[in-house]
Scaffold this motif. Sequence first.
Motif, PDB file in Angstrom:
ATOM      1  N   ALA A  20       0.854  -1.194   0.000  1.00 22.18           N
ATOM      2  CA  ALA A  20       0.000   0.000   0.000  1.00 22.18           C
ATOM      3  C   ALA A  20       0.891   1.246   0.000  1.00 22.18           C
ATOM      4  CB  ALA A  20      -0.885  -0.002   1.247  1.00 22.18           C
ATOM      5  N   HIS A  21       0.365   2.349  -0.519  1.00 22.01           N
ATOM      6  CA  HIS A  21       1.063   3.651  -0.527  1.00 22.01           C
ATOM      7  C   HIS A  21       2.377   3.607  -1.309  1.00 22.01           C
ATOM      8  CE1 HIS A  21      -1.034   5.008   3.501  1.00 22.01           C
ATOM      9  NE2 HIS A  21      -1.829   4.290   2.735  1.00 22.01           N
ATOM     10  N   VAL A  22       2.542   2.669  -2.243  1.00 22.27           N
ATOM     11  CA  VAL A  22       3.808   2.584  -2.988  1.00 22.27           C
ATOM     12  C   VAL A  22       3.558   2.861  -4.474  1.00 22.27           C
ATOM     13  CG1 VAL A  22       4.850   0.925  -1.395  1.00 22.27           C
ATOM     14  CG2 VAL A  22       3.580   0.079  -3.382  1.00 22.27           C
ATOM     15  N   VAL A  23       4.671   3.142  -5.187  1.00 26.83           N
ATOM     16  CA  VAL A  23       4.625   3.250  -6.646  1.00 26.83           C
ATOM     17  C   VAL A  23       4.335   1.852  -7.193  1.00 26.83           C
ATOM     18  CG1 VAL A  23       6.221   3.516  -8.594  1.00 26.83           C
ATOM     19  CG2 VAL A  23       6.124   5.269  -6.819  1.00 26.83           C
ATOM     20  N   ASP A  24       3.620   1.759  -8.320  1.00 23.59           N
ATOM     21  CA  ASP A  24       3.271   0.474  -8.943  1.00 23.59           C
ATOM     22  C   ASP A  24       2.422  -0.413  -8.023  1.00 23.59           C
ATOM     23  OD1 ASP A  24       4.504   1.208 -11.253  1.00 23.59           O
ATOM     24  OD2 ASP A  24       6.234  -0.137 -11.036  1.00 23.59           O
ATOM     25  N   GLU A  25       1.508   0.216  -7.285  1.00 27.56           N
ATOM     26  CA  GLU A  25       0.591  -0.529  -6.405  1.00 27.56           C
ATOM     27  C   GLU A  25      -0.222  -1.532  -7.238  1.00 27.56           C
ATOM     28  OE1 GLU A  25      -1.756   2.154  -4.021  1.00 27.56           O
ATOM     29  OE2 GLU A  25      -3.105   0.582  -3.320  1.00 27.56           O
ATOM     30  N   SER A  26      -0.313  -2.764  -6.751  1.00 30.48           N
ATOM     31  CA  SER A  26      -1.127  -3.767  -7.450  1.00 30.48           C
ATOM     32  C   SER A  26      -1.541  -4.856  -6.470  1.00 30.48           C
ATOM     33  CB  SER A  26      -0.341  -4.384  -8.608  1.00 30.48           C
ATOM     34  OG  SER A  26       0.644  -5.265  -8.114  1.00 30.48           O
ATOM     35  N   ILE A  27      -2.603  -5.599  -6.838  1.00 30.46           N
ATOM     36  CA  ILE A  27      -3.107  -6.655  -5.946  1.00 30.46           C
ATOM     37  C   ILE A  27      -3.499  -7.885  -6.752  1.00 30.46           C
ATOM     38  CG2 ILE A  27      -5.531  -5.868  -5.959  1.00 30.46           C
ATOM     39  CD1 ILE A  27      -5.460  -6.503  -2.863  1.00 30.46           C
ATOM     40  N   SER A  28      -3.305  -9.045  -6.157  1.00 28.68           N
ATOM     41  CA  SER A  28      -3.605 -10.308  -6.830  1.00 28.68           C
ATOM     42  C   SER A  28      -5.123 -10.510  -6.954  1.00 28.68           C
ATOM     43  CB  SER A  28      -2.974 -11.440  -6.013  1.00 28.68           C
ATOM     44  OG  SER A  28      -3.838 -12.537  -5.896  1.00 28.68           O
ATOM     45  N   VAL A  29      -5.556 -10.857  -8.168  1.00 31.12           N
ATOM     46  CA  VAL A  29      -6.987 -11.095  -8.409  1.00 31.12           C
ATOM     47  C   VAL A  29      -7.473 -12.262  -7.559  1.00 31.12           C
ATOM     48  CG1 VAL A  29      -8.650 -11.895 -10.140  1.00 31.12           C
ATOM     49  CG2 VAL A  29      -6.991 -10.107 -10.734  1.00 31.12           C
ATOM     50  N   SER A  30      -6.673 -13.322  -7.460  1.00 31.52           N
ATOM     51  CA  SER A  30      -7.157 -14.497  -6.720  1.00 31.52           C
ATOM     52  C   SER A  30      -7.333 -14.166  -5.231  1.00 31.52           C
ATOM     53  CB  SER A  30      -6.239 -15.696  -6.924  1.00 31.52           C
ATOM     54  OG  SER A  30      -5.028 -15.478  -6.279  1.00 31.52           O
ATOM     55  N   GLU A  31      -6.487 -13.258  -4.704  1.00 34.92           N
ATOM     56  CA  GLU A  31      -6.658 -12.898  -3.287  1.00 34.92           C
ATOM     57  C   GLU A  31      -7.930 -12.070  -3.076  1.00 34.92           C
ATOM     58  OE1 GLU A  31      -3.087 -12.477  -1.121  1.00 34.92           O
ATOM     59  OE2 GLU A  31      -4.013 -11.234   0.431  1.00 34.92           O
ATOM     60  N   LEU A  32      -8.250 -11.212  -4.062  1.00 38.16           N
ATOM     61  CA  LEU A  32      -9.507 -10.447  -3.968  1.00 38.16           C
ATOM     62  C   LEU A  32     -10.704 -11.388  -3.946  1.00 38.16           C
ATOM     63  CD1 LEU A  32      -9.186  -7.416  -6.438  1.00 38.16           C
ATOM     64  CD2 LEU A  32      -8.923  -7.443  -3.959  1.00 38.16           C
ATOM     65  N   VAL A  33     -10.646 -12.426  -4.773  1.00 41.63           N
ATOM     66  CA  VAL A  33     -11.764 -13.375  -4.846  1.00 41.63           C
ATOM     67  C   VAL A  33     -11.869 -14.157  -3.534  1.00 41.63           C
ATOM     68  CG1 VAL A  33     -12.650 -15.412  -6.065  1.00 41.63           C
ATOM     69  CG2 VAL A  33     -11.660 -13.501  -7.357  1.00 41.63           C
ATOM     70  N   LYS A  34     -10.705 -14.579  -3.004  1.00 42.54           N
ATOM     71  CA  LYS A  34     -10.725 -15.293  -1.708  1.00 42.54           C
ATOM     72  C   LYS A  34     -11.322 -14.406  -0.613  1.00 42.54           C
ATOM     73  CE  LYS A  34      -6.822 -18.351  -2.287  1.00 42.54           C
ATOM     74  NZ  LYS A  34      -5.359 -18.262  -2.247  1.00 42.54           N
ATOM     75  N   ALA A  35     -10.906 -13.130  -0.599  1.00 40.81           N
ATOM     76  CA  ALA A  35     -11.431 -12.203   0.425  1.00 40.81           C
ATOM     77  C   ALA A  35     -12.940 -12.103   0.299  1.00 40.81           C
ATOM     78  CB  ALA A  35     -10.792 -10.830   0.258  1.00 40.81           C
ATOM     79  N   SER A  36     -13.420 -12.001  -0.930  1.00 39.85           N
ATOM     80  CA  SER A  36     -14.854 -11.855  -1.150  1.00 39.85           C
ATOM     81  C   SER A  36     -15.605 -13.095  -0.656  1.00 39.85           C
ATOM     82  CB  SER A  36     -15.100 -11.609  -2.651  1.00 39.85           C
ATOM     83  OG  SER A  36     -16.408 -11.174  -2.850  1.00 39.85           O
ATOM     84  N   GLN A  37     -15.021 -14.256  -0.941  1.00 42.50           N
ATOM     85  CA  GLN A  37     -15.609 -15.522  -0.484  1.00 42.50           C
ATOM     86  C   GLN A  37     -15.670 -15.556   1.052  1.00 42.50           C
ATOM     87  OE1 GLN A  37     -16.637 -17.394  -2.956  1.00 42.50           O
ATOM     88  NE2 GLN A  37     -17.571 -18.884  -1.560  1.00 42.50           N
ATOM     89  N   ILE A  38     -14.602 -15.070   1.671  1.00 51.32           N
ATOM     90  CA  ILE A  38     -14.544 -15.030   3.147  1.00 51.32           C
ATOM     91  C   ILE A  38     -15.639 -14.089   3.684  1.00 51.32           C
ATOM     92  CG2 ILE A  38     -13.143 -14.186   5.102  1.00 51.32           C
ATOM     93  CD1 ILE A  38     -10.655 -15.224   3.442  1.00 51.32           C
TER      94      ILE A  38
END
Length: 377
Positions: A349-367
């Motif tokens: 977070a708060h860094v240059v080239d911020e990015s997040i894994s799609v599979s982790e977003l899906v897992k979070a949503s499932q949770i």
Amino acid sequence: MVSQEYIVELASKLIRINSENPPGREFDAASFVADELAKIGMKTVIDKFEDSRANVVGVYGEENQHPSIMLNTHLDTVPAGDREKWSFPPFSGEVRENRICGRGAVDAKGVLASFLGALKELADKGWPIKGRVVLAAVADEEVEGKGTKKLVARGLRTDYAIVGEPTSLNVCIAHKGRVVVQVDFHGRSAHASKPSRGRNAIYYASKFVEKIQKMKFTEKHNLLGHPTCTITLIRGGVKDNIIPDNCTVTLDLRILPSMKLNQTLKKLKNLIEKDASKKDYHIRIVNYIPPAETSPSNALVKTALDTVTEVIGKKIGVRGFPATCDMSFLVNQARIPTIILGPGRIEDAHVVDESISVSELVKASQIYLRILEKILS
Ligand SMILES: [Zn+2]
């Protein structure tokens, strides 16, 4: 199952709506979220304030229905900074190598998309829940927390709350408090050729700085470790040939839930008064976000731990969150038992080239979906 396509699309669209704070202009993002919430059948209110600031709240269920749970995260992001340093445009929201890229991907537009993915799935199933679910996407988390403070002041209450922040899918139940303290040292100016005629405020300040460096705390929290205290700003002097009659030192203190603000201030005063008298300095609190903690035996904590364990297939325990966040206001002002839980790493977070894994977003949503189904069953 939550829809990956829906989550990716929403996260990308949210990143494309610039909501950098400062200056803080969340209204467009709030309108976008309000439309999505309305589409899935939630009662929606946009709470606009100042020029283009806004919170958006969506509710399913009636005011007096229990149990109730709030999903809380923020619409604002830290600024993208120098765009030349990014290897992709910070507001493109593009997907590269299964990661969503752009300012806010980790903190916290990806989390918001995961929350919405869980709510969309509940809506598609015909809302098979009892009680009430509230989605609060707020303004100003990155600066003063005006958004959540406003919601709490207006009386928004639920039985439980989840704050969506990057925890790598860990369940965090505590964070330290943050105190910004400013100490002004007063001296007496004199011609620099006759230093003994003056009283050098920078010397008072430097003695204090040395003591802060050596300062030790005996207090310890099982999840948060020790408190910290560090100097972050120093300003002093008038001109290169004048004995300075002023010097201001700013400290960043991170305190534990067990610590009292007054006692911490007293400790600082005692340190200062070893070298300076009461009239030589003035101390004041510039900003204070109190620490927060939720009992590990709270039903939400237990449900969240079990659910994460089920979804990621690995047993986890509770953690502390390294930074402050809106949990502080939900726990201290609204008295809502709260956890922090979200996809992505705080280091990203708060860094240059911020990015997040799609599979982790899906897992979070499932949770989130399973937690809602269990708590509101
Ligand atoms: Zn955040």
